[in-house]
Design a protein around this motif. Structure first.
Motif, mmCIF file in Angstrom:
data_model
loop_
_atom_site.group_PDB
_atom_site.id
_atom_site.type_symbol
_atom_site.label_atom_id
_atom_site.label_comp_id
_atom_site.label_asym_id
_atom_site.label_seq_id
_atom_site.Cartn_x
_atom_site.Cartn_y
_atom_site.Cartn_z
ATOM 1 N N LEU A 1 0.813 -1.216 0.000
ATOM 2 C CA LEU A 1 0.000 0.000 0.000
ATOM 3 C C LEU A 1 0.847 1.268 0.000
ATOM 4 C CD1 LEU A 1 -2.695 -1.152 2.586
ATOM 5 C CD2 LEU A 1 -3.058 -0.775 0.141
ATOM 6 N N ARG B 1 -5.749 -8.390 4.355
ATOM 7 C CA ARG B 1 -5.975 -7.207 3.521
ATOM 8 C C ARG B 1 -6.835 -6.175 4.234
ATOM 9 N NH1 ARG B 1 -3.389 -4.309 0.366
ATOM 10 N NH2 ARG B 1 -2.671 -6.224 -0.651
ATOM 11 N N ASP C 1 -5.493 -2.469 5.132
ATOM 12 C CA ASP C 1 -6.157 -1.276 4.600
ATOM 13 C C ASP C 1 -6.534 -0.311 5.723
ATOM 14 O OD1 ASP C 1 -5.935 -2.241 2.035
ATOM 15 O OD2 ASP C 1 -8.019 -2.917 1.877
#
Length: 332
Positions: A7, A304, A308
């Motif tokens: 990310l 995930r 996030d």
């Protein structure tokens, strides 16, 4: 860590020990976000020196998960009493002192076995199954007690003697939580993994704690817990539990404990036992504890979602902090 790097975050693992607390403090104050895994009760020590460092970092603008103040609300057994009116609740009581325990425990044992839980217990430590073994014909009742820690064996003791054992505990200002023993314990425990307010997976495990010992003894294979089988959030067997958690129980928890969405831990879990089936044969679920401070392992399906959420919080903290620093470094 790989998911966070994908990310765009700069990620590192920072070890902690009381002996190097000052070095850890200095490093944390340079971060934008920190995810903390620290066992609250272990042979290596407690969090008494770590938590003030985390509070200081949070006050300086670092995103801390889980914040010690949130752990103190969610990650203790008293949450079972505070939220007992939610759909995950049961006949739960809170003993504030030794006198209350002495006055009420025998009456509650009349309905069957009870499970007593220290407020900050974990890993089976500080959790006992208690049931009347012999009412004594008017004399002091004898109770059978089984500790939830692995390799424990049941023992019998006069009720007053058992209650007296809790005197030092109450003197420290702690409370004791009392729930009914769940007859379907042998069907296993369901661990519901959550990121903020979203269910991210499940783990089902056949456990042996608080169940009668097999004839083969405490060291036999039959006395050992089974593996925890991880499943994704959309596992069909647990969709009613997922719906209840996301639509009702987590919002209810937030309301009762006054926790905002962004204060919820990035990764936490709620442990459930099977309650009675309803008239249609559907399962119900009874909350037995919430784990906040050291959740591991967890399902691959959680990675995930957790990454996030962690990155989003770190970016928000970074933007607030760089406004006063005049820098543009990547979130760390």
């Amino acid at each position: 860590m790989a998911a966070l790097r994908e990310l765009g975050g700069e990620v590192e693992a920072i070890g902690y020990a009381d002996e190097t607390a000052g070095t850890t403090r200095d490093r944390l104050l340079t971060c934008d976000g920190v995810m903390v895994w620290a066992d609250p009760i272990s042979d290596a020590g407690d969090r008494s020196r770590l938590d003030p460092i985390l509070r200081e970092a949070a006050a300086a603008g670092v995103s801390i998960s889980a914040h010690p103040d949130i752990i103190a609300k969610m990650g203790v057994k008293s949450v079972l009493h505070a939220t007992r009116a939610l759909g995950w609740g049961t006949d739960t009581h809170r003993y504030a002192d030794l006198e209350e325990l002495r006055a009420l425990l025998l009456e509650r044992l009349a309905s069957g076995p009870r499970v007593l839980k220290e407020n900050r217990s974990n890993g089976g430590r500080g959790v006992w199954r208690v049931e009347v073994a012999d009412r004594g014909g008017g004399a002091q009742p004898i109770v059978s007690v089984l500790h939830a820690a692995r390799d424990s064996v049941p023992f019998k003791i006069p009720l007053d003697a058992l209650i007296a054992r809790f005197a030092p505990y109450f003197e420290r200002g702690e409370c004791l939580i009392d729930q009914p023993f769940q007859p379907r314990l042998g069907d296993g425990m369901i661990r519901c993994y959550v990121s903020e307010g979203t269910v991210v997976g499940f783990g089902h495990q056949l456990i042996r704690a608080l169940l009668p010992l097999p004839a083969e003894g405490v060291d036999s294979p039959k006395a050992q817990p089974g593996p925890r089988v991880m499943q994704p959030a959309d596992a069909g067997a647990f969709q009613s539990l997922r719906d209840d958690m996301e639509q009702s129980w987590i919002p209810g928890l937030q309301h009762i404990l006054a926790i905002e969405h962004d204060e919820l831990p990035l990764l936490w879990d709620a442990d459930f036992l099977y309650g009675p089936k309803d008239d249609r044969g559907s399962d119900s679920y009874v909350l037995c504890e919430i784990n906040v401070s050291s959740v591991a392992p967890f399902p691959p399906s959680a990675v995930r979602q957790v990454a996030d959420a962690a990155y989003r919080r770190a970016v928000a903290a970074h933007e607030r902090r760089v406004a006063g620093r005049g820098t543009t470094a990547s979130p760390a």
